[in-house]
Design an enzyme around this catalytic site. Structure first.
Site, PDB file in Angstrom:
ATOM      1  N   CYS A 152    -115.167 -49.510 -46.128  1.00 31.04           N
ATOM      2  CA  CYS A 152    -115.875 -48.792 -45.070  1.00 31.04           C
ATOM      3  C   CYS A 152    -115.476 -47.315 -44.933  1.00 31.04           C
ATOM      4  O   CYS A 152    -116.339 -46.488 -44.612  1.00 31.04           O
ATOM      5  CB  CYS A 152    -115.754 -49.525 -43.741  1.00 31.04           C
ATOM      6  N   ARG A 187    -104.723 -40.672 -52.996  1.00 25.49           N
ATOM      7  CA  ARG A 187    -105.119 -41.631 -54.022  1.00 25.49           C
ATOM      8  C   ARG A 187    -104.648 -43.031 -53.649  1.00 25.49           C
ATOM      9  O   ARG A 187    -104.171 -43.792 -54.488  1.00 25.49           O
ATOM     10  CB  ARG A 187    -104.610 -41.231 -55.406  1.00 25.49           C
ATOM     11  N   SER A 188    -104.758 -43.361 -52.378  1.00 24.52           N
ATOM     12  CA  SER A 188    -104.409 -44.712 -51.950  1.00 24.52           C
ATOM     13  C   SER A 188    -105.426 -45.690 -52.529  1.00 24.52           C
ATOM     14  O   SER A 188    -106.564 -45.323 -52.826  1.00 24.52           O
ATOM     15  CB  SER A 188    -104.407 -44.807 -50.425  1.00 24.52           C
ATOM     16  N   ASP A 210    -102.566 -36.542 -55.856  1.00 24.31           N
ATOM     17  CA  ASP A 210    -101.506 -37.135 -55.057  1.00 24.31           C
ATOM     18  C   ASP A 210    -100.202 -36.407 -55.364  1.00 24.31           C
ATOM     19  O   ASP A 210    -100.185 -35.433 -56.117  1.00 24.31           O
ATOM     20  CB  ASP A 210    -101.421 -38.655 -55.243  1.00 24.31           C
ATOM     21  N   VAL A 211     -99.120 -36.861 -54.764  1.00 29.09           N
ATOM     22  CA  VAL A 211     -97.860 -36.121 -54.857  1.00 29.09           C
ATOM     23  C   VAL A 211     -97.321 -36.098 -56.286  1.00 29.09           C
ATOM     24  O   VAL A 211     -96.528 -35.213 -56.642  1.00 29.09           O
ATOM     25  CB  VAL A 211     -96.822 -36.729 -53.884  1.00 29.09           C
ATOM     26  N   PHE A 276    -110.158 -37.270 -43.449  1.00 25.33           N
ATOM     27  CA  PHE A 276    -110.257 -38.643 -42.976  1.00 25.33           C
ATOM     28  C   PHE A 276    -108.917 -39.196 -42.502  1.00 25.33           C
ATOM     29  O   PHE A 276    -108.830 -40.342 -42.050  1.00 25.33           O
ATOM     30  CB  PHE A 276    -110.879 -39.561 -44.037  1.00 25.33           C
TER      31      PHE A 276
END
Length: 320
Positions: A152, A187-188, A210-211, A276
């Site tokens: 979602c 980038r989860s 990402d890191v 977000f």
């Protein structure tokens, strides 16, 4: 008279969410013809994360305003959460299930995502839905009657980009981000990676940050592939981030940190900026650069969650 300092606009998620309210309320009315008490969404909260608590409150208010029943089930001992989810899976009165993550903050959370029955998974986290997302498969069946569910929050960002006219409706569906360059700072597995894949599958060149490193998601030159490909551009560096951001039409952030701020000086004039994260990832100075700035996405995410619930209910009816 427009301001010379802030030439762009700030767009609130609440205003974007309104565009989906009529659609959802019509579906509620249709359900109540068969089930007078209306649909039931159950949320499971088993952490003390204030962002999750806030999300739960938003969900409750949104549901109640539309005539949807919402029940928050607090599970103080996380070890009992799996059993509670299974019980809801078996309850025919429950139409949708969501879990406020993180719970354990490790691979056990990924297991819990799969415990939720795919027929009630309003967040779209089931492995089948993820596999379809990554392989750019939009239906669950060969006859294209059962639509696949998208996670979602990534779906909410897609709908925001459509609302902002970033998608080119003159192009064939599936190619409508062709020519767009987008940076996603996160980038989860829940949001950032699937979002990069969705955007690339729709034709964009996506830089996933990402890191540790920066990756490039595309469908190849001239969109020659049917699904996205991933290229590793190397270790993260501010210079590389500056280079890719200077060309980006859209910059999307989702870093869960109160201290992280995307460097305003990296943003090109007129870019679209969307955040977000529950934390504020952009400085106020972004309003002086961005053509359109969306500071949060939560209320659109809840709308997508409810759309997913009705889509799942429709899929169940079709397969009866």
């Amino acid at each position: 008279m427009s301001s010379a300092v802030n030439p762009g606009r700030t767009i609130l998620a609440s205003n974007i969410a309104k565009t989906f309210i009529d659609e959802i309320q019509n579906k509620v009315l249709n359900v109540k013809k068969i089930k007078p008490e209306g649909p039931l969404l159950v949320g499971f909260l088993s952490n003390d994360d204030p962002a999750a608590e806030m999300y739960a409150n938003w969900t409750k208010k949104t549901c109640e305003s539309m005539g949807i029943r919402y029940e928050l089930r607090r599970i103080d001992d996380s070890d009992f959460l799996e059993e509670a989810i299974i019980e809801a899976n078996r309850d025919d009165d429950v139409n949708g299930i969501m879990v406020y993550f993180p719970v354990f903050g490790n691979a056990q959370d990924q297991y819990l995502q799969q415990v939720v029955a795919k027929e009630k998974d309003v967040e779209g986290l089931n492995h089948l839905y993820y596999q379809n997302l990554y392989h750019n498969v939009r239906y669950l069946d060969a006859n294209k009657k059962l639509k696949s569910i998208l996670p979602c929050t990534p779906l909410a960002i897609i709908k925001i980009l459509e609302y902002l006219k970033i998608y080119n409706s003159l192009l064939v569906e599936g190619n409508r981000l062709y020519g767009k360059k987008i940076v996603v700072v996160n980038r989860s597995e829940i949001v950032g990676r699937p979002l990069a894949a969705l955007l690339a599958n729709d034709g964009a060149i996506v830089y996933s940050v990402d890191v540790n490193n920066i990756q490039k998601f595309t469908r190849g030159e001239g969109l020659k592939f049917t699904k996205h490909q991933v290229e590793d551009l190397g270790n993260f560096s501010n210079s590389l981030l500056k280079d890719i951001s200077g060309e980006a039409d859209v910059i999307i952030t989702g870093v869960p940190s109160e201290t992280y701020k995307f460097p305003t000086e990296y943003i090109k004039d007129g870019a679209v900026c969307i955040n977000f994260s529950s934390s504020k990832n952009f400085e106020d100075s972004v309003k002086e650069i961005a053509s359109l700035y969306v500071p949060s996405t939560g209320k659109v995410t809840i709308s997508m969650l409810l759309r997913n619930m009705f889509r799942l209910m429709e899929n169940v009816e079709i397969t009866k």
